[in-house]
Structures are given as structure tokens and as C-alpha cells.
Design a protein around this motif. Structure first.
Motif, PDB file in Angstrom:
ATOM      1  N   GLU A   1       0.840  -1.194   0.000  1.00  0.00           N
ATOM      2  CA  GLU A   1       0.000   0.000   0.000  1.00  0.00           C
ATOM      3  C   GLU A   1       0.874   1.242   0.000  1.00  0.00           C
ATOM      4  OE1 GLU A   1      -3.347   0.162   2.543  1.00  0.00           O
ATOM      5  OE2 GLU A   1      -3.726  -1.992   2.430  1.00  0.00           O
ATOM      6  N   VAL A   2       0.393   2.280  -0.680  1.00  0.00           N
ATOM      7  CA  VAL A   2       1.122   3.541  -0.813  1.00  0.00           C
ATOM      8  C   VAL A   2       0.353   4.617  -0.060  1.00  0.00           C
ATOM      9  CG1 VAL A   2       2.007   5.265  -2.438  1.00  0.00           C
ATOM     10  CG2 VAL A   2       1.941   2.845  -3.102  1.00  0.00           C
TER      11      VAL A   2
ATOM     12  N   LEU B   1       7.860   4.573  14.681  1.00  0.00           N
ATOM     13  CA  LEU B   1       8.932   3.585  14.749  1.00  0.00           C
ATOM     14  C   LEU B   1       9.051   3.077  16.177  1.00  0.00           C
ATOM     15  CD1 LEU B   1      11.655   5.238  12.496  1.00  0.00           C
ATOM     16  CD2 LEU B   1      10.020   3.461  11.890  1.00  0.00           C
ATOM     17  N   ILE B   2       9.315   1.796  16.303  1.00  0.00           N
ATOM     18  CA  ILE B   2       9.399   1.157  17.612  1.00  0.00           C
ATOM     19  C   ILE B   2      10.824   1.269  18.144  1.00  0.00           C
ATOM     20  CG2 ILE B   2       9.128  -1.037  18.839  1.00  0.00           C
ATOM     21  CD1 ILE B   2       7.144  -1.800  16.511  1.00  0.00           C
ATOM     22  N   ASP B   3      10.945   1.760  19.369  1.00  0.00           N
ATOM     23  CA  ASP B   3      12.251   1.868  20.028  1.00  0.00           C
ATOM     24  C   ASP B   3      12.769   0.452  20.285  1.00  0.00           C
ATOM     25  OD1 ASP B   3      14.406   2.182  21.778  1.00  0.00           O
ATOM     26  OD2 ASP B   3      13.503   3.910  22.780  1.00  0.00           O
ATOM     27  N   LYS B   4      13.900   0.103  19.659  1.00  0.00           N
ATOM     28  CA  LYS B   4      14.428  -1.260  19.763  1.00  0.00           C
ATOM     29  C   LYS B   4      14.800  -1.622  21.196  1.00  0.00           C
ATOM     30  CE  LYS B   4      16.162  -1.566  15.058  1.00  0.00           C
ATOM     31  NZ  LYS B   4      17.328  -1.717  14.195  1.00  0.00           N
ATOM     32  N   ARG B   5      15.180  -0.626  22.001  1.00  0.00           N
ATOM     33  CA  ARG B   5      15.576  -0.914  23.388  1.00  0.00           C
ATOM     34  C   ARG B   5      14.383  -1.376  24.213  1.00  0.00           C
ATOM     35  NH1 ARG B   5      17.878   4.860  24.403  1.00  0.00           N
ATOM     36  NH2 ARG B   5      15.961   5.169  23.239  1.00  0.00           N
TER      37      ARG B   5
ATOM     38  N   LYS C   1       1.486  -4.072   9.835  1.00  0.00           N
ATOM     39  CA  LYS C   1       2.023  -2.819  10.372  1.00  0.00           C
ATOM     40  C   LYS C   1       1.008  -1.669  10.283  1.00  0.00           C
ATOM     41  CE  LYS C   1       6.881  -3.793   9.376  1.00  0.00           C
ATOM     42  NZ  LYS C   1       8.093  -3.364   8.652  1.00  0.00           N
ATOM     43  N   LEU C   2      -0.095  -1.890   9.599  1.00  0.00           N
ATOM     44  CA  LEU C   2      -1.083  -0.833   9.402  1.00  0.00           C
ATOM     45  C   LEU C   2      -2.200  -0.935  10.432  1.00  0.00           C
ATOM     46  CD1 LEU C   2      -1.299  -1.025   5.519  1.00  0.00           C
ATOM     47  CD2 LEU C   2      -0.149   0.738   6.874  1.00  0.00           C
TER      48      LEU C   2
ATOM     49  N   ARG D   1      -4.507   4.315  12.898  1.00  0.00           N
ATOM     50  CA  ARG D   1      -3.775   5.573  13.073  1.00  0.00           C
ATOM     51  C   ARG D   1      -2.610   5.732  12.114  1.00  0.00           C
ATOM     52  NH1 ARG D   1      -3.102   5.804  19.557  1.00  0.00           N
ATOM     53  NH2 ARG D   1      -2.165   3.797  19.130  1.00  0.00           N
ATOM     54  N   GLY D   2      -2.352   4.729  11.295  1.00  0.00           N
ATOM     55  CA  GLY D   2      -1.242   4.842  10.343  1.00  0.00           C
ATOM     56  C   GLY D   2      -0.430   3.573  10.290  1.00  0.00           C
ATOM     57  N   CYS D   3       0.898   3.736  10.378  1.00  0.00           N
ATOM     58  CA  CYS D   3       1.822   2.602  10.284  1.00  0.00           C
ATOM     59  C   CYS D   3       2.642   2.532  11.560  1.00  0.00           C
ATOM     60  CB  CYS D   3       2.740   2.790   9.074  1.00  0.00           C
ATOM     61  SG  CYS D   3       4.057   1.547   8.936  1.00  0.00           S
ATOM     62  N   ILE D   4       2.794   1.328  12.105  1.00  0.00           N
ATOM     63  CA  ILE D   4       3.678   1.133  13.255  1.00  0.00           C
ATOM     64  C   ILE D   4       4.749   0.132  12.850  1.00  0.00           C
ATOM     65  CG2 ILE D   4       2.103  -0.538  14.319  1.00  0.00           C
ATOM     66  CD1 ILE D   4       3.205   0.726  17.039  1.00  0.00           C
ATOM     67  N   GLY D   5       5.962   0.630  12.725  1.00  0.00           N
ATOM     68  CA  GLY D   5       7.066  -0.158  12.195  1.00  0.00           C
ATOM     69  C   GLY D   5       7.575   0.485  10.918  1.00  0.00           C
ATOM     70  N   ALA D   6       8.669  -0.033  10.405  1.00  0.00           N
ATOM     71  CA  ALA D   6       9.326   0.579   9.255  1.00  0.00           C
ATOM     72  C   ALA D   6       8.612   0.265   7.942  1.00  0.00           C
ATOM     73  CB  ALA D   6      10.772   0.093   9.163  1.00  0.00           C
ATOM     74  N   PRO D   7       8.274   1.298   7.159  1.00  0.00           N
ATOM     75  CA  PRO D   7       7.813   1.050   5.788  1.00  0.00           C
ATOM     76  C   PRO D   7       8.945   0.400   4.974  1.00  0.00           C
ATOM     77  CG  PRO D   7       7.269   3.280   6.480  1.00  0.00           C
ATOM     78  CD  PRO D   7       8.210   2.720   7.505  1.00  0.00           C
ATOM     79  N   ASP D   8       8.581  -0.170   3.840  1.00  0.00           N
ATOM     80  CA  ASP D   8       9.602  -0.783   2.975  1.00  0.00           C
ATOM     81  C   ASP D   8      10.391   0.282   2.223  1.00  0.00           C
ATOM     82  OD1 ASP D   8       9.001  -3.921   2.897  1.00  0.00           O
ATOM     83  OD2 ASP D   8       7.133  -2.816   3.111  1.00  0.00           O
ATOM     84  N   LEU D   9       9.691   1.300   1.754  1.00  0.00           N
ATOM     85  CA  LEU D   9      10.331   2.369   0.983  1.00  0.00           C
ATOM     86  C   LEU D   9       9.750   3.702   1.418  1.00  0.00           C
ATOM     87  CD1 LEU D   9      11.203   2.387  -2.779  1.00  0.00           C
ATOM     88  CD2 LEU D   9      10.006   4.326  -1.803  1.00  0.00           C
ATOM     89  N   ILE D  10      10.628   4.691   1.568  1.00  0.00           N
ATOM     90  CA  ILE D  10      10.197   6.045   1.925  1.00  0.00           C
ATOM     91  C   ILE D  10      10.799   7.027   0.932  1.00  0.00           C
ATOM     92  CG2 ILE D  10      10.574   7.920   3.598  1.00  0.00           C
ATOM     93  CD1 ILE D  10      10.142   5.917   5.824  1.00  0.00           C
ATOM     94  N   ILE D  11       9.984   8.012   0.538  1.00  0.00           N
ATOM     95  CA  ILE D  11      10.459   9.109  -0.306  1.00  0.00           C
ATOM     96  C   ILE D  11      10.206  10.414   0.434  1.00  0.00           C
ATOM     97  CG2 ILE D  11      10.215  10.344  -2.493  1.00  0.00           C
ATOM     98  CD1 ILE D  11       9.171   7.751  -3.722  1.00  0.00           C
TER      99      ILE D  11
END
Length: 199
Positions: free
Chosen positions: A69-70, A79-83, A108-109, A112-122
Motif C-alpha cells: 500500500e502507498v 517507529l518502535i524503540d528497539k531498546r 504494520k497498518l 492511526r497509520g503505520c507502526i514499524g518501518a515502511p519498505d520504501l520512503i520518499i
């Protein structure tokens, strides 16, 4: 339902979380990077918006009827804090709104949006945000596993691409108007760079 805080006075030395972000109501958009608040530039220029539209058309057409999805800003990516490895609102210290992002893992959707890293960001560079895009977001996207990151500089009419290899971004050859842009992680996605910058 709780009342949201109207135009809160922020302490720019304080660390904030997504839980704080949800309580705020600002006239302009904001992002939280590593717990620090960044006010986004005023409304993007017409050129910025046109390039987002041109790229969105390419990406939406390409990923139509696919598992990916775009989304275009405003769209919250957390983004989730890895610690802490926690998805609780009070543990999330990175909330941003990429100009365009592609997400192929639908888990990840959420509403409220996305939680975690998208595959591609511009990200499209705008006056005043180049340092944030080039350094802060670059580091965050690399640390959090965004597989491919593009920075579009419409003043120079060039696209910079970075691909994640062994957890480190490797810069690919910058692309100018006469060339064809191709994604590394989506090799069947390609378009003429010049068409994106047409006015």
C-alpha cells in the motif's frame, strides 16, 4: 473522550512520546524524532506538491492490486524503540510523516497509520528541512530497517537513492532528468526521472 491540549507550550529540551503527540492540536504539522519535537515547514510549495502528486501517481499505479500500500503525507509512521521493543504509545519516541511511503506488511497498518518501518520512503527536500531529511531521518530510517530511502531535490532535479544492505545504507548513483529511476527492492518499478520534474 479527553479534550486535546490547545497549542501547548513545548519544552524543546524535553523528550516526548506518541502519547503526548496524540494530546496536541497544532495549526501546523509536527514530527517527533528521537523524542524531540520538530515543527514541519509551512504548507509545502506548489512545486513540492506537484512532485508528490507525480510520484504518487507512478507509485499508486504500480502497486494497484498488489499486497503493498502507498500512502502520502499527512500519514503517521511510528517507529518502535528497539531498546524497549514496545508498541505502547508512551514508549514510542519517533513519529513522522514521510511525503510518500510504501508498506507491504499489512500487519504494520492500523487505524492511526503505520507502526514499524515502511519498505520504501520518499522525502522531497524543501527549504529549511534538508538537514532533517539528510541527517536525522536518514539515521532513523537506517537504524529502523527502512529497506530503501529516496531523497528528491527538485531544485537540482535529482533523486538520491539509498538501499539497506547489512543494516547500513549504501548510496546508489544519483539520478538526473535524462535517466530512468528503478527501485532496488521493487525492480519492476521504473519511470523517467524527467517526467517527475515537468512543470
Amino acid at each position: 473522550m479527553e479534550n486535546k491540549v490547545e497549542e501547548p507550550i513545548l519544552d524543546y529540551d524535553k523528550t516526548y512520546t506518541y502519547a503526548d503527540y496524540l494530546q496536541w492540536r497544532f495549526k501546523e504539522r509536527i514530527e517527533i524524532l528521537k523524542g524531540k519535537v520538530f515543527k514541519m515547514s509551512p504548507a509545502p510549495s506548489r512545486t513540492h506538491q506537484k512532485i508528490v502528486s507525480q510520484l504518487s501517481r507512478v507509485f499508486l499505479n504500480h502497486f494497484h492490486k498488489s499486497n503493498c500500500e502507498v500512502y502520502m503525507a499527512p500519514f503517521d509512521v511510528r517507529l518502535i524503540d528497539k531498546r524497549k521493543n514496545s508498541t505502547k504509545d508512551e514508549d514510542i519516541i519517533n513519529v513522522f510523516q514521510p511525503d510518500i511511503c510504501v508498506i507491504c506488511d499489512r500487519d504494520k497498518l492500523d487505524i492511526r497509520g503505520c507502526i514499524g518501518a515502511p519498505d520504501l520512503i520518499i522525502e522531497i527536500l524543501s527549504p529549511g528541512n534538508s538537514k532533517k531529511e539528510m541527517k536525522n531521518k536518514y539515521e532513523l530510517y537506517e537504524e529502523n530497517g527502512v529497506k530503501e530511502y529516496w531523497i528528491v531535490d527538485y531544485h537540482e532535479k535529482v533523486i538520491y537513492r539509498f538501499v539497506l544492505i547489512d543494516d547500513i545504507y549504501i548510496g546508489l548513483k544519483p539520478l538526473i532528468e535524462e535517466e530512468t529511476a528503478t527501485s532496488t527492492i521493487f525492480p519492476d518499478l521504473s519511470f523517467n526521472v524527467g517526467e517527475i520534474f515537468e512543470d
